[in-house]
Write an enzyme that holds these catalytic residues in place. Structure first.
Site, PDB file in Angstrom:
ATOM      1  N   ARG A  27       0.842  -1.195   0.000  1.00 17.06           N
ATOM      2  CA  ARG A  27       0.000   0.000   0.000  1.00 17.06           C
ATOM      3  C   ARG A  27       0.869   1.233   0.000  1.00 17.06           C
ATOM      4  O   ARG A  27       1.795   1.353   0.813  1.00 17.06           O
ATOM      5  CB  ARG A  27      -0.898   0.007   1.242  1.00 17.06           C
ATOM      6  CG  ARG A  27      -1.685   1.298   1.468  1.00 17.06           C
ATOM      7  CD  ARG A  27      -2.944   1.367   0.635  1.00 17.06           C
ATOM      8  NE  ARG A  27      -3.610   2.641   0.718  1.00 17.06           N
ATOM      9  CZ  ARG A  27      -4.546   2.964   1.608  1.00 17.06           C
ATOM     10  NH1 ARG A  27      -4.920   2.089   2.507  1.00 17.06           N
ATOM     11  NH2 ARG A  27      -5.117   4.148   1.584  1.00 17.06           N
ATOM     12  N   ASP A  83      -7.183   1.036   9.541  1.00 13.75           N
ATOM     13  CA  ASP A  83      -7.668   2.260  10.176  1.00 13.75           C
ATOM     14  C   ASP A  83      -7.706   2.084  11.685  1.00 13.75           C
ATOM     15  O   ASP A  83      -8.297   1.108  12.180  1.00 13.75           O
ATOM     16  CB  ASP A  83      -9.083   2.603   9.690  1.00 13.75           C
ATOM     17  CG  ASP A  83      -9.105   3.097   8.259  1.00 13.75           C
ATOM     18  OD1 ASP A  83      -8.143   3.761   7.848  1.00 13.75           O
ATOM     19  OD2 ASP A  83     -10.099   2.828   7.560  1.00 13.75           O
ATOM     20  N   ARG A 124      -7.529  -0.640  -3.046  1.00  7.42           N
ATOM     21  CA  ARG A 124      -6.301  -0.718  -2.262  1.00  7.42           C
ATOM     22  C   ARG A 124      -6.023  -2.151  -1.866  1.00  7.42           C
ATOM     23  O   ARG A 124      -6.951  -2.937  -1.687  1.00  7.42           O
ATOM     24  CB  ARG A 124      -6.344   0.186  -1.038  1.00  7.42           C
ATOM     25  CG  ARG A 124      -7.223  -0.237   0.086  1.00  7.42           C
ATOM     26  CD  ARG A 124      -8.521   0.487   0.351  1.00  7.42           C
ATOM     27  NE  ARG A 124      -8.766   1.727  -0.266  1.00  7.42           N
ATOM     28  CZ  ARG A 124      -8.835   2.886   0.346  1.00  7.42           C
ATOM     29  NH1 ARG A 124      -8.672   2.959   1.632  1.00  7.42           N
ATOM     30  NH2 ARG A 124      -9.105   3.975  -0.302  1.00  7.42           N
ATOM     31  N   ASP A 162      -5.924  -1.621   3.791  1.00  6.60           N
ATOM     32  CA  ASP A 162      -6.209  -0.384   4.510  1.00  6.60           C
ATOM     33  C   ASP A 162      -6.349  -0.747   5.979  1.00  6.60           C
ATOM     34  O   ASP A 162      -7.141  -1.632   6.322  1.00  6.60           O
ATOM     35  CB  ASP A 162      -7.508   0.228   3.983  1.00  6.60           C
ATOM     36  CG  ASP A 162      -7.780   1.605   4.529  1.00  6.60           C
ATOM     37  OD1 ASP A 162      -6.822   2.330   4.853  1.00  6.60           O
ATOM     38  OD2 ASP A 162      -8.966   1.984   4.622  1.00  6.60           O
TER      39      ASP A 162
END
Length: 165
Positions: A86, A103, A98, A101
């Protein structure tokens, strides 16, 4: 040494074998320094959000206990993303495809608003793709300013989200 803090991380991806990538990423998160994985959700296939003209995503959530501070954990998450290919840059399409990810959804019970670090994740309470796996592992966790994850999920549409076998 910092005291242990409970943190929740959302995982997602839709490039390549996203399910395999998320499983490998969960293992990578369990190897972070001063951090241990307490519980991970199942993997979920979720419709693309924001930019809908792309492949479905695979999403999950994980509960961690960490002695890293919030910035240290975020930096570690970004490094794991890089290890999986990424690249975050300003030219990247927002909400686009992507490989991975990660978060930082919640860190402890408080809120953090610093440049590059906002916890709870600013849109957590609006995103079923993050709430469904979060509710699976900790339905009563409080999203500061928004109530429990369970109540936030009850207020959003969760159509099209299904657990993977």
């Amino acid at each position: 040494m910092n005291p242990a803090t409970i943190a929740f991380v959302g995982l997602g991806g839709n490039v390549g074998d996203a399910a395999a990538t998320l499983r490998e990423a969960l293992s990578a998160l369990d190897r972070l320094p001063d951090t241990r994985q307490l519980r991970a959700s199942r993997l979920y296939r979720t419709p693309a959000w924001g930019r809908v003209e792309q492949a479905d995503f695979v999403n999950a959530a994980v509960k961690l206990e960490t002695r890293l501070d919030a910035r240290g954990l975020l930096d570690a998450l970004l490094e794991v993303e890089r290890q999986f290919g990424r690249e975050r840059d300003d030219a990247q399409l927002r909400w686009g495809p992507r490989t991975l990810d990660l978060d930082l959804l919640l860190f402890g019970e408080g809120a953090i608003d610093e440049p590059g670090l906002r916890v709870p994740h600013p849109h957590l309470h609006e995103r079923a793709f993050a709430l469904v796996p979060l509710v699976e592992i900790e339905p009563e966790v409080v999203i500061p300013g928004h109530g429990t994850a369970r109540s936030a999920l009850a207020a959003v549409a969760a159509r099209g989200i299904e657990a993977l076998p």
